[in-house]
Write an enzyme that holds these catalytic residues in place. Structure first.
Site, PDB file in Angstrom:
ATOM      1  N   LYS A   1       0.862  -1.176   0.000  1.00  0.00           N
ATOM      2  CA  LYS A   1       0.000   0.000   0.000  1.00  0.00           C
ATOM      3  C   LYS A   1       0.905   1.235   0.000  1.00  0.00           C
ATOM      4  O   LYS A   1       1.399   1.653   1.048  1.00  0.00           O
ATOM      5  CB  LYS A   1      -0.928  -0.017   1.223  1.00  0.00           C
ATOM      6  CG  LYS A   1      -2.071   1.006   1.156  1.00  0.00           C
ATOM      7  CD  LYS A   1      -1.605   2.370   1.589  1.00  0.00           C
ATOM      8  CE  LYS A   1      -2.697   3.417   1.454  1.00  0.00           C
ATOM      9  NZ  LYS A   1      -2.167   4.789   1.511  1.00  0.00           N
TER      10      LYS A   1
ATOM     11  N   GLU B   1       9.012   1.803  11.226  1.00  0.00           N
ATOM     12  CA  GLU B   1      10.099   2.776  11.095  1.00  0.00           C
ATOM     13  C   GLU B   1       9.434   4.135  11.047  1.00  0.00           C
ATOM     14  O   GLU B   1       8.781   4.492  10.062  1.00  0.00           O
ATOM     15  CB  GLU B   1      10.923   2.490   9.832  1.00  0.00           C
ATOM     16  CG  GLU B   1      12.266   3.195   9.825  1.00  0.00           C
ATOM     17  CD  GLU B   1      12.204   4.555   9.172  1.00  0.00           C
ATOM     18  OE1 GLU B   1      12.094   5.557   9.926  1.00  0.00           O
ATOM     19  OE2 GLU B   1      12.234   4.622   7.951  1.00  0.00           O
TER      20      GLU B   1
ATOM     21  N   CYS C   1      13.257  10.939   7.474  1.00  0.00           N
ATOM     22  CA  CYS C   1      13.109  10.631   8.893  1.00  0.00           C
ATOM     23  C   CYS C   1      14.413  10.773   9.638  1.00  0.00           C
ATOM     24  O   CYS C   1      14.419  10.954  10.858  1.00  0.00           O
ATOM     25  CB  CYS C   1      12.538   9.220   9.060  1.00  0.00           C
ATOM     26  SG  CYS C   1      13.448   7.981   8.128  1.00  0.00           S
TER      27      CYS C   1
ATOM     28  N   GLU D   1       8.661  16.670  14.910  1.00  0.00           N
ATOM     29  CA  GLU D   1       9.223  16.438  13.585  1.00  0.00           C
ATOM     30  C   GLU D   1       8.570  17.383  12.576  1.00  0.00           C
ATOM     31  O   GLU D   1       7.365  17.316  12.345  1.00  0.00           O
ATOM     32  CB  GLU D   1       9.013  14.985  13.162  1.00  0.00           C
ATOM     33  CG  GLU D   1       9.732  14.643  11.876  1.00  0.00           C
ATOM     34  CD  GLU D   1       9.617  13.179  11.509  1.00  0.00           C
ATOM     35  OE1 GLU D   1      10.602  12.603  11.034  1.00  0.00           O
ATOM     36  OE2 GLU D   1       8.512  12.597  11.694  1.00  0.00           O
TER      37      GLU D   1
END
Length: 495
Positions: free
Chosen positions: A178, A253, A287, A388
């Site tokens: 996906k 992750e 990330c 973030e």
């Protein structure tokens, strides 16, 4: 009929639209205009893909294929990706706006994962266990989990898919992918190569669509054994909770707020380049972004000035052009989120040293650009230092000594990556030991390899991708006991 390029899903080896017939437009971040469209799938499409993968795992030729044969298929796919790397990279750039130079380099490197895990496929071994019970022979088997759902993000679609797909297939699983609804096209294009490589029908399937409609249905499906997810920590937590309700395996992750630490004895030319690479490469949409630059107070002003001077020369522009250094943000909502964080930082009292808005160049007006932005005088308690941002926004934070650097570095809910810049090897080893992150780079930044495990501490995730550790994430251990004795002793007492 749309005049946009159309990319179809693959389910059970066949091209598929969605059952609903709906489509999602893929927008070019440089122009802000639609260039392609992908099927907008729903729960019924998700179920069909999972059922195809389950059939392939249990009854198809994949189920009886030797591990050596699986490895050959993976290596064949590697060669096909290498052949079409430039074409796949161009598709990714149209989808996510990252630099062609960066995406082409990634796609040329991606085959290494398929070669590596293709080689590991027939190195999966169980073992004979010494037994303390007379006349018992005991051994273990390492077996695949079953159907794996791989949910991938929009920043590096094929690279981050590869980190899941290669070990999952090497271990003997089947996969339903996906991709992000924003950047599905390169994943759907890859499926042509999966077919050309000779993978049996149903071994690899795709379902495109929105997370609430497709992602949730995939995670909930009873035939799914594992979910491998890369994305934000909030969505990751929701996936984790969903998977836990059905006792599914997971690899997560997630996000990061990585410290990039410069000591006063560092090679300053290299450290400044490392700071720039850590946050402005990929427009900060990674990330592992070194979004917190920790600088020893004795060189704080010097480093700040040098980083600002280099960042000020960054060339924003068309990501397809090799001279461009900073491209657009991949999605308009993400661009707006980044600009919102910049406003928050200004409101909290951080000093804006560079950028702080959108570029004035009219040639960039159609794209979702944010200027390379640097804040000084940042406190680690500020939101700009704790959340973030996922954009080209750097926070510079001073520290006095090693102890304070470690304290600031570890004062975060995340723990994905970190960097240390020093000529003192004793310090380098001690900092690597003390920093709580899954990766520590010393005198470099943003280095990854198919050989090296990657993953996070704390809210940056669970499990590891790449390296030998990754294949263990897609296997389960079975213990086999064989009684060699004649007769059974007392059946009411455990043996």
């Amino acid at each position: 009929m749309s005049n946009l390029a159309r990319f179809l899903n693959t389910v059970d080896g066949q091209p598929r639209e969605s059952y609903s017939g709906r489509w999602i437009a893929s927008l070019d971040p440089f122009t802000g205009k639609a260039w392609a469209e992908v099927p907008q799938c729903g729960a019924d499409d998700a179920a069909a893909a999972v059922e195809a993968a389950h059939r392939a795992f249990t009854r198809g030729p994949w189920a009886t294929l030797t591990a050596t044969a699986r490895g050959k298929l993976l290596r064949r796919l590697a060669d096909l990706i290498a052949r079409d790397a430039e074409k796949l990279a161009e598709t990714e750039v149209r989808d996510n706006g990252k630099l062609l130079a960066e995406m082409a380099a990634q796609l040329r490197y991606v085959p290494e994962w398929f070669h590596y895990f293709g080689g590991l496929a027939d190195k999966i071994e169980g073992g004979v266990i010494p037994s303390d019970k007379a006349d018992m022979f005991t051994y273990t088997r390492r077996e695949p989990l079953g159907v794996v759902v791989a949910i991938t993000p929009w920043n590096s679609p094929l690279l981050l898919l590869t980190w899941k797909l290669a070990p999952a297939l090497a271990a003997g699983n089947t996969v339903v992918i996906k991709p992000s609804e924003f950047t599905s096209c390169s994943t759907l294009a890859l499926m042509d190569l999966v077919k050309e490589a000779g993978f049996p029908d149903g071994v690899v399937n795709t379902v495109t669509g929105y997370g609430a409609e497709v992602g949730a249905a995939l995670v909930e499906h009873p035939l799914v054994a594992k979910v491998a997810f890369t994305g934000g920590d909030a969505t990751g937590a929701a996936v984790y909770a969903q998977a836990a309700r059905h006792i599914k395996h997971v690899t997560l992750e997630l996000g990061g707020k990585s410290p990039n630490i410069i000591f006063d004895d560092a090679n300053m030319d290299d450290a400044v380049k490392g700071a720039i690479s850590g946050i402005f490469a990929a427009s900060g949409q990674t990330c592992i972004a070194g979004s917190r630059l920790l600088v020893q107070r004795s060189v704080y002003e010097e480093v700040s000035q040098r980083v600002v001077a280099v960042a000020a020369t960054a060339r924003l522009g068309n990501p397809m052009e090799r001279t461009t250094q900073v491209g657009p943000i991949t999605t308009q909502p993400q661009r707006d989120k980044v600009l919102g964080f910049i406003d928050i930082a200004k409101g909290e009292g951080a000093r804006c040293l560079l950028g702080g808005g959108t570029p004035k160049d009219p040639a960039l007006a159609g794209g979702w650009f944010v200027e390379p932005t640097i804040f000084g005088d940042v406190l680690n308690t500020m939101r700009i230092a704790r959340e973030e941002v996922f954009g080209p926004v750097l926070s510079i934070i001073p520290f006095e000594d090693e102890d304070e650097a470690v304290e600031i570095a570890n004062d975060t809910i995340f723990g994905l990556a970190s960097g240390v810049w020093t000529k003192d090897m004793r310090r380098a080893f001690k900092m690597a030991e003390r920093i709580r992150s899954g990766t520590v780079w010393v005198n470099t930044y943003r280095a990854v390899s198919f050989l090296a495990p990657f993953g996070g501490f704390k809210k940056s995730g669970i499990g590891r991708e790449s390296g030998q550790a990754a294949i263990d994430e897609y296997l389960q251990t079975k213990c086999v006991w064989i009684n060699l004795a004649e007769g059974i002793p007392d059946p009411f007492i455990i043996r």
